[in-house]
Design an enzyme around this catalytic site. Structure first.
Site: not given
Length: 749
Positions: A441, A339, A413
């Site tokens: 998240e 990332e 993820d």
């Protein structure tokens, strides 16, 4: 500041001196008066409230009598302070008076032995004698540096209760275990407990930045006030250490994996050292996330190539500086070539070459490198779920002995549900470290009740078949399957500056269950939930039963109203808040929901079977065969591995479309039912705790309906099928849902 105040924690001090915490929570707009006293969640599971059952309390008083902690270390002092506060708080002033009278009456009398004795053979003659006479030497040796024995033994002076360990930290863990037994109203008669941790490194990863913003954090700012450190040390730092030690957590990474190199400067290392000094007596080491390009950014070098001699020298000198400042520093956590973060790949080097360079610098000090396997890139032209395996499988056996590869539980993820990562079981010569996410998240942030114990348990008990049946993920990460010499489990923390630490009282349980499972992964998530409820909310049997049941069902409810049947990554852009299955315009395809659900007129789901991208080939037999066919794939992962027609017949006999819609509706309905169950507990739970959860459930009910309606309406544009009979059509319009924006949602970049 009063020394005893710093040892016991702020709430202990306040409680002892009968001060009132004036924390105001409004249950609803109609409530006329604020609630001015009660339990607001700060004390976590270390409340130590008086046991109301007089007979039970009397039995504990008889069993414990008086206590003595032998040893002169700071850790021994911490144990002593914890017991001197906790036991009288739990058992009443009678036990305090009894304890003080015994100590006063027998001052200077070496023959007097209290009922409860805590220590090590080297710090306590009584413990050393008891261990020999009870023939416990071999057992004590077997528990290692962090384990302990809790034993009821018969000595010359009568029956004694021992908490014995090889180190003071082991005695600390054992003391918290004994307190947990009392807090949960468990028997302490004839105890015979032998405990040692299943994993070496049991660590929280804080995704906290120097400016106090927490990436993917939903409970306020970072608890670390870097600006005021090292001189200003909040009481919360001490209470954080107590809470972690009570569940066996022995490490903390203080900063974000998207690291700021400032953390390695002398100014910030002094700040880190001040936290390390607070945590050390509780058996907690500090670690830092590092930026791989620090030699260039801080050292002025022209390169950060791990094979460059000047780069290696820079890291050697930096590590020496760190250990001069923090002698027991734990090591580095690294996010590299992921990332946009820099890494060895920038110089044509492998992850192993990058990790080994750091490992060599840390090795003389017994430090470790935790190298994250969360890597993926567009240019690899390979489906994202396969990339970590493809990157790290060929490097098996090429890492130094003090390197652990830290792998997320699933191949994408931290989704509400994923299959376990195929890397687990694929690298017998390389220790793999589990990375769970405690902060939510992708599970509704801190306003959605989602107890993650069942998720952790589901992953840990999954069979990799790496060495045949019984090769669980837990056995991979604890080192027992491949005889690895080092092991660990990390959890991305959900801790923030909110008074209740986690933004939602019940989400404290996710921190708690992570710690308990990292110590003993054989425990059931239900057992741990019951423990937490008893210690945090109430010991009332009805409350324990009802709240535990709510917690155990909650994660599946979230899966149902967000990503049922193996769907994944359907959240909106950037902040990951709310549904966004229509998003298709981001900088890379594998950040977009449409990439993952692949809904079209023919059906829905991602084909990872041999006829698709063949991700199933990364699993050991018989899993790869099982996942290759829809009829043998577990339905809760069906659309993860297969793209199926809307009319595909499910096990229930319903079509895939009908089953998908029914899951969305069931999730929302179950949350509404959970809300009613909670409301029925009013009066049985402290008002501050009750109203916090009540307000959060009101939000969760609304947002579960939002997820249901937006998702069903969107997928209906492809299926062209009606809502199943008996279900109320969604409210609102798809266009309206698509226009919702949340630019300041917590956890945004």
């Amino acid at each position: 500041m009063n020394i005893r105040f710093r040892k016991l924690g702020a709430v202990a001090f306040l409680k002892r001196y009968s001060l009132i915490i004036a924390t105001v929570f409004f249950a609803s707009a109609s409530q006329a008066q604020p609630i001015l006293s009660g339990e607001d969640g700060y004390r976590l599971w270390l409340k130590y409230d008086l046991i109301s059952d007089a007979e039970l309390r009397s039995n504990y008083v008889k069993a414990i009598g008086s206590w003595r902690v032998d040893g002169n270390s700071i850790t021994s002092d911490r144990i002593r302070s914890e017991l001197d506060y906790a036991l009288p708080s739990l058992l009443g002033e009678k036990v305090r008076e009894q304890h003080l009278n015994n100590l006063t009456a027998n001052k200077g009398d070496s023959t007097h032995v209290p009922t409860l004795i805590i220590g090590t053979p080297s710090s306590s003659k009584t413990i050393a004698t008891a261990i020999r006479s009870a023939k416990l030497t071999r057992q004590l040796k077997a528990v290692g540096d962090e384990g302990y024995l809790i034993k009821t033994v018969q000595l010359k002076n009568g029956r004694q209760l021992l908490v014995a360990a090889n180190t003071d930290v082991g005695a600390l863990y054992g003391s918290f275990h004994l307190l947990r037994l009392v807090q949960t109203h468990s028997s302490i008669v004839d105890l015979d407990i032998q405990q040692q941790p299943a994993l070496d490194i049991r660590i929280l990863n804080h995704w906290d930045n120097p400016d106090r913003h927490v990436e993917r954090g939903y409970a306020g700012q970072s608890i670390w006030d870097w600006h005021k450190l090292p001189d200003y040390q909040y009481q919360r730092y001490y209470d954080y250490a107590r809470a972690n030690a009570s569940i066996g957590i022995n490490g903390t990474v203080l900063n974000n994996v998207n690291a700021n190199p400032i953390m390695l400067t002398p100014e910030y290392l002094a700040k880190v050292a001040s936290l390390a000094d607070i945590f050390r007596p509780y058996g907690i080491k500090v670690y830092l996330s590092i930026k791989f390009s620090s030699p260039q950014l801080l050292g002025g070098l022209e390169t950060s190539d791990p094979l460059n001699k000047n780069v290696q020298k820079w890291w050697d000198e930096k590590v020496k500086e760190i250990y001069t400042t923090i002698p027991d520093f734990g090591g580095f956590l690294v996010k590299a070539n992921s990332e946009g973060q820099p890494g060895p790949g920038d110089f044509g080097r492998t992850h192993a070459e990058g990790a080994n360079m750091l490992a060599d610098a840390l090795a003389p000090y017994k430090g470790v490198v935790m190298w994250r396997a969360f890597v993926y890139a567009n240019e690899k032209n390979e489906e994202r779920s396969k990339q970590a395996y493809s990157e790290f499988k060929p490097l098996d056996g090429k890492f130094r002995d003090n390197v652990l590869v830290q792998v997320k539980n699933g191949p994408i993820d931290f989704q509400p549900r994923e299959p376990f990562s195929p890397l687990f079981g694929a690298t017998p010569k390389t220790p793999l470290m589990m990375e769970f996410q405690i902060t939510q998240e992708y599970l509704g942030f801190s306003t959605h009740l989602a107890y993650l114990g069942p998720l952790y348990e589901e992953v840990l008990r999954s069979d990799t078949y790496a060495k045949g049946e019984g090769s669980s993920v837990a056995k991979v990460i604890d080192g027992s399957l491949f005889n690895n010499s080092i092991s660990g489990m990390a959890g991305v923390a959900n801790i923030g500056s909110d008074r209740n630490w986690t933004g939602h009282i019940i989400l404290q349980a996710n921190w708690y269950v992570f710690g308990r499972l990292s110590w003993d992964h054989s425990l059931s998530s239900q057992h741990i939930a019951e423990e937490w409820v008893r210690m945090t909310l109430s010991t009332d049997s009805l409350v324990v039963e009802k709240v535990t049941a709510m917690m155990m069902a909650s994660r599946e409810q979230v899966v149902n109203y967000m990503t049922p049947l193996g769907l994944h990554h359907l959240m909106d852009t950037g902040h990951h808040y709310g549904p966004g299955p229509w998003v298709d315009n981001l900088g890379r395809a594998d950040w977009t929901p449409v990439y993952y659900h692949r809904a079209d007129a023919n059906g829905i789901g991602f084909d990872r079977s041999p006829t698709g991208v063949d991700a199933v080939s990364q699993y050991h037999a018989p899993l790869k065969e099982r996942f290759s066919k829809p009829e043998t794939t577990p339905e809760n992962l069906l659309l993860w591995f297969h793209h199926l027609a809307w009319d595909y017949t499910m096990q229930s006999g319903h079509s895939l479309w009908d089953e998908l819609v029914r899951h969305y509706y069931k999730g929302a309905e179950d949350v509404a039912a959970m809300q009613e169950q909670w409301l029925n507990l009013e009066g049985k739970i402290d008002p501050l705790q009750f109203n916090q959860v009540k307000m959060a459930l009101e939000i969760q009910v609304k947002e579960a309906n939002w997820w249901r309606d937006a998702s069903v309406l969107y997928f209906q544009t492809f299926s062209k099928r009606p809502i199943p009979t008996g279900l109320t059509p969604p409210s609102g319009t798809l266009d309206e849902f698509k226009t919702r924006k949340f630019p300041y949602a917590p956890g945004s970049g």
